[in-house]
Motif scaffolding. Sequence first.
Motif, PDB file in Angstrom:
ATOM      1  N   GLU A   1       0.876  -1.146  -0.041  1.00 55.35           N
ATOM      2  CA  GLU A   1       0.077  -0.015   0.048  1.00 55.35           C
ATOM      3  C   GLU A   1       0.905   1.142   0.042  1.00 55.35           C
ATOM      4  N   ASN A   2       1.868   1.226   0.664  1.00 51.10           N
ATOM      5  CA  ASN A   2       2.814   2.325   0.985  1.00 51.10           C
ATOM      6  C   ASN A   2       4.135   2.392   0.323  1.00 51.10           C
ATOM      7  N   ASP A   3       4.386   1.474  -0.764  1.00 48.92           N
ATOM      8  CA  ASP A   3       5.498   1.576  -1.649  1.00 48.92           C
ATOM      9  C   ASP A   3       6.613   1.582  -0.724  1.00 48.92           C
ATOM     10  N   THR A   4       6.940   0.926   0.261  1.00 51.52           N
ATOM     11  CA  THR A   4       7.910   0.830   0.891  1.00 51.52           C
ATOM     12  C   THR A   4       9.018  -0.136   0.657  1.00 51.52           C
ATOM     13  N   LEU A   5      10.471  -0.055   0.631  1.00 52.27           N
ATOM     14  CA  LEU A   5      11.349  -0.877   0.274  1.00 52.27           C
ATOM     15  C   LEU A   5      11.432  -2.334   1.130  1.00 52.27           C
ATOM     16  N   PRO A   6      12.001  -3.140   0.665  1.00 51.12           N
ATOM     17  CA  PRO A   6      12.072  -4.494   1.446  1.00 51.12           C
ATOM     18  C   PRO A   6      13.067  -4.159   2.594  1.00 51.12           C
ATOM     19  N   GLY A   7      12.253  -4.546   3.814  1.00 47.41           N
ATOM     20  CA  GLY A   7      13.205  -4.449   5.012  1.00 47.41           C
ATOM     21  C   GLY A   7      12.748  -3.256   5.716  1.00 47.41           C
ATOM     22  N   GLU A   8      12.036  -2.142   4.834  1.00 53.33           N
ATOM     23  CA  GLU A   8      11.576  -0.992   5.579  1.00 53.33           C
ATOM     24  C   GLU A   8       9.914  -1.341   6.215  1.00 53.33           C
ATOM     25  N   SER A   9       9.860  -2.279   6.978  1.00 48.66           N
ATOM     26  CA  SER A   9       8.539  -2.531   7.320  1.00 48.66           C
ATOM     27  C   SER A   9       7.963  -1.488   8.386  1.00 48.66           C
ATOM     28  N   TRP A  10       6.792  -0.704   7.991  1.00 47.92           N
ATOM     29  CA  TRP A  10       6.161   0.149   9.164  1.00 47.92           C
ATOM     30  C   TRP A  10       4.872  -0.852  10.011  1.00 47.92           C
TER      31      TRP A  10
END
Length: 243
Positions: A21-30
Amino acid sequence: MVIDLDKCTGCQACTTACDMENDTLPGESWQDVLYYTEGEYPSGQMKWLPRPCMQCEDPSCVHVCPTRATYKDHDAGGIVFIDWDKCIGCKYCMIACPYGVRFFADEKPLVEPDLKEVFAGSGGQLWDPPGQSPDTDYRRGIGVQPKGVVSKCTFCYHRVKEAPEGVPDLDEDDPELVDYVPACVRTCPPKARFFGDLDNPASNVNKLIGNKNGIRLKDHTGNRPQVYYLGAGAGIPAFQPKS
């Protein structure tokens, strides 16, 4: 937000849904799910704790930000945002946050290949992911991050803000409201997450917290989180200060 630990299975569907949903990079887990062992090996029992941004009532991250890039928006339900146009990437907020839920996306990637190189961004954009969300609001830290900023969960504000005014709860089972529910709540298979207006005594979240003795993580810090956990026997005591 209310998370019922007796229902949560640690499946990490919330993590995947948030990333998409938020286009985060792998490893950047909100929406992290933390795993730990309670008790001594080999009789110890593995448990887990979902950990979104707590959207605190008195957030320490806001107090330390030198540029006022991190701020609490009371007109948006008290959500804590990061203004990417003001953020200088100093990471003071990351140090001040007692929950470890902020990320500096320019860090070395945790997986290979480096998707920042595979899908290289342009015009200062960190990367250019395929199928990215059209929602962009740099003043609230929504969209694909630019370089050199800190990012975090926003309770999917780009969804929530479109909900009809005065609705006590955003429930994915209601076809009229499903499009406004935060991605982690909508995707949770065991329905362990709930989202609504705590100030409304008729809301489900208000009743759940009152009837099931909802507690807040690390409440002794004074941040007063707006995320409540139910089912304290499922693991929360391990994260509380000893008396």
